[in-house]
Write an enzyme that holds these catalytic residues in place. Structure first.
Site, PDB file in Angstrom:
ATOM      1  N   ARG A 223       0.800  -1.238   0.002  1.00 23.60           N
ATOM      2  CA  ARG A 223       0.036  -0.156   0.135  1.00 23.60           C
ATOM      3  C   ARG A 223       0.921   1.260  -0.160  1.00 23.60           C
ATOM      4  O   ARG A 223       1.962   1.265   0.682  1.00 23.60           O
ATOM      5  CB  ARG A 223      -0.999   0.036   0.992  1.00 23.60           C
ATOM      6  N   GLU A 252      -3.061   8.263  -5.600  1.00 27.00           N
ATOM      7  CA  GLU A 252      -3.317   7.731  -7.105  1.00 27.00           C
ATOM      8  C   GLU A 252      -4.615   8.171  -7.616  1.00 27.00           C
ATOM      9  O   GLU A 252      -5.699   8.254  -7.034  1.00 27.00           O
ATOM     10  CB  GLU A 252      -3.280   6.248  -6.964  1.00 27.00           C
ATOM     11  N   HIS A 271      -0.285   0.733 -10.346  1.00 25.73           N
ATOM     12  CA  HIS A 271      -0.827  -0.206  -9.420  1.00 25.73           C
ATOM     13  C   HIS A 271      -1.383  -1.463 -10.306  1.00 25.73           C
ATOM     14  O   HIS A 271      -2.596  -1.779 -10.359  1.00 25.73           O
ATOM     15  CB  HIS A 271      -2.179   0.764  -8.891  1.00 25.73           C
TER      16      HIS A 271
END
Length: 308
Positions: A223, A252, A271
């Site tokens: 994370r 993000e 990601h």
């Protein structure tokens, strides 16, 4: 942890959020023998919901079980108090394999000087660069759950010694050669972050931990908010972190002008290391349903007080 009463679960409506594609919804219908409903809980509960976010309309007593299409549940639990009595499960699927391949890909790319050769190619430059053997070197993995263990197992199959970081002494988890407790020093070539985001892990990788890495390459597949990017930048400039590969960021998506793009010796990916597939959602939902039907707590259940 409270399990849904079998009688209520057997007659619960099955709702799905927009994150569940049509193919996945059809597979859920085949798996459960129930119609997947879209658009919210109109008509009353009880109901089971499959999705990424918990709509406000679902925060009542009718929600028996929420199955997240994601592995991480920090955003879900951070959006407000979790409805009392509602079970939360998550999707992992083959994400561990995908993330492990991602980590191994970057490890081998570094050993084979892929970034340097790519830069040489752009300059039309011919210069030999010796390769580096991965076998015999050490990788430290913070996070020894399903994903961390998958990463460690694949690295270990390539002859890399894998050390898992744990908070308290415990047996060596699957995939690892050894464990290190807390901040016990371990000389490593690679440091992999595979932590969930909780109150205890927010900002976990700060100045002190980066200073102790001794030039290792840092890879974050957990994370983004577990990393202090200001501290990482300072460590990259100081050389205590040799390189960084970040698949996740605190915020993000990163805008084109974000300072993260200017971190030295760093690659940022979008990601994408472990994107959830439809099969992952359906397979894990079905496994949870079987365990619930048998009166067992699903292996993928989330302790909402701990956040994982």
């Amino acid at each position: 942890m409270t399990l849904p009463p079998p009688g209520l679960l057997a007659r619960a409506r099955l709702l799905a959020g927009p994150e569940v594609g049509d193919a996945a919804a059809e597979a859920l219908e085949r798996t459960t023998g129930r119609t997947v409903e879209r658009g919210g809980p109109a008509g009353g509960g009880p109901y089971v919901y499959v999705g990424a976010a918990l709509p406000d309309a679902l925060r009542g007593d009718g929600l028996l079980w929420f199955h997240s299409v994601n592995a991480g549940t920090d955003a879900l639990l951070g959006a407000g108090p979790w409805p009392g009595g509602a079970l939360l499960t998550r999707t992992v699927g083959r994400m561990g394999e995908r993330i492990a391949q991602y980590v191994l890909g970057w490890v081998l790319a570094e050993c084979q000087s892929v970034p340097e050769f790519a830069a040489q190619h752009a300059r039309a430059e011919w210069r030999r660069i010796p390769s580096e053997l991965a076998a015999g070197q050490t990788a430290v993995v913070h996070g020894t759950g399903r994903i961390g263990s998958a990463v460690a197992g694949l690295l270990r199959s390539c002859g890399i010694r894998t050390v898992g970081v744990v908070r308290t002494p415990r047996p060596v988890p699957p995939g690892f050669d050894a464990v290190a407790v807390g901040d016990e020093p371990v000389a490593a070539r690679w440091v992999v972050a595979a932590l969930p985001l909780t109150d205890a892990t927010a900002g976990y990788f700060g100045a002190a931990r980066f200073a102790a890495m001794g030039g290792a390459t840092f890879l974050n597949v957990g994370r983004g908010a577990t990393v202090d990017l200001v501290a990482l930048e300072a460590a990259l400039h100081a050389g205590s972190v040799g390189r960084a590969v970040l698949d996740v960021l605190p915020d993000e998506p990163a805008a084109p002008g974000d300072a993260c793009w200017r971190l030295p010796r760093t690659v940022i990916t979008s990601h994408s290391a472990g994107i959830t597939a439809d099969d992952d959602i359906v397979t894990d939902f079905a496994a949870c349903l079987r365990e619930l039907t048998a009166g067992r707590v699903p292996a993928l259940a989330v302790d909402t007080t701990r956040g994982y």
